[in-house]
Scaffold this motif. Structure first.
Motif, mmCIF file in Angstrom:
data_model
loop_
_atom_site.group_PDB
_atom_site.id
_atom_site.type_symbol
_atom_site.label_atom_id
_atom_site.label_comp_id
_atom_site.label_asym_id
_atom_site.label_seq_id
_atom_site.Cartn_x
_atom_site.Cartn_y
_atom_site.Cartn_z
ATOM 1 N N PHE A 117 0.844 -1.195 0.000
ATOM 2 C CA PHE A 117 0.000 0.000 0.000
ATOM 3 C C PHE A 117 0.878 1.243 0.000
ATOM 4 O O PHE A 117 1.744 1.413 0.849
ATOM 5 C CB PHE A 117 -0.916 -0.025 1.230
ATOM 6 N N ILE A 118 0.669 2.121 -0.949
ATOM 7 C CA ILE A 118 1.526 3.291 -1.167
ATOM 8 C C ILE A 118 2.992 2.835 -1.184
ATOM 9 O O ILE A 118 3.877 3.441 -0.604
ATOM 10 C CB ILE A 118 1.289 4.407 -0.134
ATOM 11 N N SER A 119 3.214 1.716 -1.859
ATOM 12 C CA SER A 119 4.561 1.145 -2.038
ATOM 13 C C SER A 119 5.273 0.868 -0.714
ATOM 14 O O SER A 119 6.504 0.916 -0.655
ATOM 15 C CB SER A 119 5.425 2.068 -2.914
ATOM 16 N N GLN A 120 4.513 0.539 0.354
ATOM 17 C CA GLN A 120 5.172 0.266 1.629
ATOM 18 C C GLN A 120 4.382 -0.611 2.600
ATOM 19 O O GLN A 120 4.944 -1.486 3.226
ATOM 20 C CB GLN A 120 5.545 1.585 2.329
ATOM 21 N N SER A 121 3.088 -0.344 2.849
ATOM 22 C CA SER A 121 2.326 -1.063 3.886
ATOM 23 C C SER A 121 3.075 -1.024 5.220
ATOM 24 O O SER A 121 3.562 -2.038 5.736
ATOM 25 C CB SER A 121 2.062 -2.515 3.465
ATOM 26 N N SER A 122 3.124 0.158 5.817
ATOM 27 C CA SER A 122 3.986 0.370 6.985
ATOM 28 C C SER A 122 3.281 0.297 8.334
ATOM 29 O O SER A 122 3.875 0.656 9.349
ATOM 30 C CB SER A 122 4.719 1.707 6.853
ATOM 31 N N PHE A 123 2.036 -0.177 8.391
ATOM 32 C CA PHE A 123 1.424 -0.502 9.685
ATOM 33 C C PHE A 123 1.984 -1.846 10.152
ATOM 34 O O PHE A 123 1.270 -2.820 10.328
ATOM 35 C CB PHE A 123 -0.097 -0.594 9.582
ATOM 36 N N ALA A 124 3.274 -1.900 10.330
ATOM 37 C CA ALA A 124 3.934 -3.165 10.649
ATOM 38 C C ALA A 124 5.308 -2.888 11.232
ATOM 39 O O ALA A 124 5.842 -1.787 11.116
ATOM 40 C CB ALA A 124 4.066 -4.024 9.390
ATOM 41 N N THR A 125 5.877 -3.910 11.860
ATOM 42 C CA THR A 125 7.214 -3.747 12.426
ATOM 43 C C THR A 125 8.276 -3.625 11.351
ATOM 44 O O THR A 125 9.329 -3.029 11.568
ATOM 45 C CB THR A 125 7.542 -4.940 13.342
ATOM 46 N N HIS A 126 8.022 -4.196 10.176
ATOM 47 C CA HIS A 126 8.924 -4.093 9.034
ATOM 48 C C HIS A 126 8.089 -3.926 7.774
ATOM 49 O O HIS A 126 6.949 -4.394 7.700
ATOM 50 C CB HIS A 126 9.803 -5.340 8.893
ATOM 51 N N ALA A 127 8.690 -3.279 6.776
ATOM 52 C CA ALA A 127 7.986 -3.055 5.521
ATOM 53 C C ALA A 127 8.952 -3.214 4.351
ATOM 54 O O ALA A 127 10.136 -2.889 4.456
ATOM 55 C CB ALA A 127 7.366 -1.661 5.485
ATOM 56 N N ILE A 128 8.412 -3.719 3.255
ATOM 57 C CA ILE A 128 9.143 -3.756 1.987
ATOM 58 C C ILE A 128 8.691 -2.552 1.169
ATOM 59 O O ILE A 128 7.499 -2.369 0.914
ATOM 60 C CB ILE A 128 8.849 -5.046 1.202
ATOM 61 N N ALA A 129 9.637 -1.722 0.756
ATOM 62 C CA ALA A 129 9.322 -0.523 -0.018
ATOM 63 C C ALA A 129 10.118 -0.533 -1.317
ATOM 64 O O ALA A 129 11.208 -1.107 -1.396
ATOM 65 C CB ALA A 129 9.650 0.734 0.777
ATOM 66 N N SER A 130 9.572 0.113 -2.330
ATOM 67 C CA SER A 130 10.324 0.278 -3.567
ATOM 68 C C SER A 130 11.411 1.329 -3.358
ATOM 69 O O SER A 130 11.278 2.232 -2.528
ATOM 70 C CB SER A 130 9.395 0.717 -4.701
ATOM 71 N N GLU A 131 12.499 1.218 -4.106
ATOM 72 C CA GLU A 131 13.593 2.173 -3.944
ATOM 73 C C GLU A 131 13.135 3.601 -4.203
ATOM 74 O O GLU A 131 13.531 4.530 -3.501
ATOM 75 C CB GLU A 131 14.755 1.820 -4.871
ATOM 76 N N ARG A 132 12.250 3.792 -5.191
ATOM 77 C CA ARG A 132 11.797 5.146 -5.506
ATOM 78 C C ARG A 132 10.900 5.736 -4.430
ATOM 79 O O ARG A 132 10.718 6.956 -4.371
ATOM 80 C CB ARG A 132 11.074 5.166 -6.856
ATOM 81 N N SER A 133 10.314 4.905 -3.578
ATOM 82 C CA SER A 133 9.452 5.432 -2.517
ATOM 83 C C SER A 133 10.224 5.692 -1.222
ATOM 84 O O SER A 133 9.643 6.063 -0.209
ATOM 85 C CB SER A 133 8.295 4.472 -2.239
ATOM 86 N N ILE A 134 11.544 5.515 -1.272
ATOM 87 C CA ILE A 134 12.404 5.711 -0.105
ATOM 88 C C ILE A 134 13.116 7.057 -0.220
ATOM 89 O O ILE A 134 13.661 7.401 -1.269
ATOM 90 C CB ILE A 134 13.463 4.585 -0.024
ATOM 91 N N VAL A 135 13.107 7.819 0.875
ATOM 92 C CA VAL A 135 13.844 9.080 0.936
ATOM 93 C C VAL A 135 14.823 9.001 2.101
ATOM 94 O O VAL A 135 14.408 8.834 3.260
ATOM 95 C CB VAL A 135 12.903 10.281 1.139
ATOM 96 N N ARG A 136 16.106 9.091 1.792
ATOM 97 C CA ARG A 136 17.096 9.079 2.865
ATOM 98 C C ARG A 136 17.080 10.417 3.589
ATOM 99 O O ARG A 136 16.996 11.477 2.963
ATOM 100 C CB ARG A 136 18.493 8.805 2.302
ATOM 101 N N VAL A 137 17.175 10.366 4.926
ATOM 102 C CA VAL A 137 17.212 11.585 5.724
ATOM 103 C C VAL A 137 18.458 11.562 6.606
ATOM 104 O O VAL A 137 19.135 10.541 6.729
ATOM 105 C CB VAL A 137 15.931 11.732 6.584
ATOM 106 N N ALA A 138 18.757 12.688 7.212
ATOM 107 C CA ALA A 138 19.988 12.827 7.996
ATOM 108 C C ALA A 138 20.013 11.861 9.173
ATOM 109 O O ALA A 138 18.971 11.485 9.724
ATOM 110 C CB ALA A 138 20.123 14.260 8.494
ATOM 111 N N ASP A 139 21.217 11.470 9.570
ATOM 112 C CA ASP A 139 21.381 10.503 10.654
ATOM 113 C C ASP A 139 20.820 11.012 11.980
ATOM 114 O O ASP A 139 20.450 10.209 12.845
ATOM 115 C CB ASP A 139 22.867 10.160 10.835
ATOM 116 N N ASP A 140 20.763 12.331 12.162
ATOM 117 C CA ASP A 140 20.266 12.876 13.420
ATOM 118 C C ASP A 140 18.775 13.217 13.370
ATOM 119 O O ASP A 140 18.239 13.867 14.266
ATOM 120 C CB ASP A 140 21.060 14.119 13.829
ATOM 121 N N THR A 141 18.075 12.758 12.322
ATOM 122 C CA THR A 141 16.648 13.039 12.182
ATOM 123 C C THR A 141 15.843 12.364 13.283
ATOM 124 O O THR A 141 16.045 11.185 13.591
ATOM 125 C CB THR A 141 16.129 12.557 10.812
#
Length: 401
Positions: free
Chosen positions: A136-160
């Motif tokens: 769902f929305i390339s993630q289904s994240s109501f879970a302890t772990h999720a499989i996401a597509s690379e394009r739906s991933i945004v890297r953020v700063a380590d201190d976020t």
């Protein structure tokens, strides 16, 4: 691998916590350990089948966490990176290539089909149970772990601070992006935001960032209007007490240049359009029931140059906007933390109830594993009993996102 997920099994019924099997990522996918996930009204609306998606399903689309594993072809992130998950897109159609991935030709297949575009799923029930839908929305994240597509991933700063980052993947990105990317108001211009839930609050904060001199918040809940003032609104209208069209026309000498409509209530959308001055633009953001229609006077409203436009996901390029908003939050200029209440994933149904009752603006869930004994049927029934089924349209607008 075994994961814990909140499952939408039946239309309009409470989420159920279950243990599921999650596959390892494909070459172009990322496995994310989900630390937080925002609860969006879209999750509730699709559970309630405002848009038909296959059930049972794992929803959730405002996830943030840490990369646990990457597929062989992934170059964007590596294990240990903090990430925000957002919508998926193909990356090769004319809309993606022109910088508008929110309008990708494959948007539905990659986000609300109940599976990957090829019809497969990474989530599975036990053998004796029925099929589980996900991605769902390339993630289904109501879970302890999720499989996401690379394009739906945004890297953020380590201190976020991930608790503040999750909701930016959808609702906050939608409200802010509609102002920053689509409306693009001139400094000193006037804007009115109809419905100041989480999406509307993001629009208010964005309007302040871009220099609008008159920012009008319209809602029926006084506490939300008070918060909107603290976050940047210069004028407040309680639509339960006064006619917002007349009030806006009076305080702006004929109407505003821009309006944002977040409620998905047709009558409220009509008010937002009628509050525009000639040449003004109304951005429609809310997700309503399929078939909802907006009726306006074409001759008197549109011929004077007014525009009505729909905006999906803030017309955003997530790799740019999401880190930008997080940086502004770190500077104290985009205080998304003022909107958030935190719950355990185990309390998702309580979060739904609080969101629908107006007790919180943005619920953020923290996934956790099931207790060793699992969740008893009695406990599930007790949790379910506290939850109301979503009404199709609120008795009192706005049904703010």
């Amino acid at each position: 691998m075994r994961v814990t997920a909140a499952v939408a099994r039946d239309e309009g019924q409470p989420f159920m916590l279950e243990e599921l099997e999650l596959d390892q990522p494909r070459p172009d996918e990322v496995l994310v350990e989900v630390h937080v996930v925002g609860l969006c009204r879209t999750d509730i609306s699709l559970r309630d089948q405002w848009m038909r998606i296959p059930l049972p399903a794992v929803l959730g689309h405002e996830g943030a966490g840490v990369v646990a594993r990457v597929g062989a072809d992934v170059t964007k992130v590596r294990p240990g990176d903090k990430v925000v998950m957002t919508f998926g897109s193909c990356g090769r159609c004319r809309y993606c290539e022109s910088g508008h991935p929110a309008y990708c030709i494959e948007l539905l297949e990659r986000n609300v089909s109940g599976s990957r575009p090829d019809g497969t799923n990474a989530l599975h029930c036990d053998e004796e149970r029925d099929e589980m839908h996900g991605f769902f929305i390339s993630q289904s994240s109501f879970a302890t772990h999720a499989i996401a597509s690379e394009r739906s991933i945004v890297r953020v700063a380590d201190d976020t601070d991930l608790e503040k980052a999750g909701p930016i993947g959808c609702g906050i990105q939608t409200g802010a992006g509609a102002v920053i990317n689509r409306l693009r108001p001139e400094a000193g211009s006037a804007i009115a935001v109809f419905g100041v839930g989480a999406v509307g609050m993001a629009s208010v904060m964005a309007a302040r960032l871009v220099g609008c001199s008159k920012i009008i918040a319209v809602d029926v809940q006084p506490d939300r209007l008070d918060l909107a003032r603290e976050l940047g609104a210069t004028h407040l209208i309680d639509a339960g007490r006064v006619n917002p069209i007349s009030a806006i026309q009076t305080m702006t000498d004929g109407g505003v240049a821009y309006t944002v409509e977040t409620t998905a209530v047709p009558e409220v959308a009509r008010q937002a359009v009628y509050s525009l001055a000639p040449l003004g633009t109304c951005a429609i953001l809310g997700l309503g029931p399929a078939g909802a229609e907006l009726s306006i006077d074409m001759t008197n409203l549109l011929l004077p140059g007014r525009t009505v436009t729909g905006v999906t996901w803030g017309d955003s390029r997530p790799d740019g906007l999401i880190p930008q908003l997080l940086e502004l939050h770190g500077q104290g200029r985009f205080p998304v933390d003022r909107l958030i209440d935190t719950y355990s994933l185990m309390d998702i149904n309580q979060a739904v109830e609080d969101l629908e009752a107006g007790k919180c603006l943005k619920a953020v869930l923290k996934p956790c594993p099931l207790p060793a004994r699992g969740i008893s049927a009695a406990d599930q029934e007790s949790r379910a009993g506290r939850v109301r089924t979503s009404a199709m349209v609120s008795d009192r607008w706005p049904q703010s996102a």
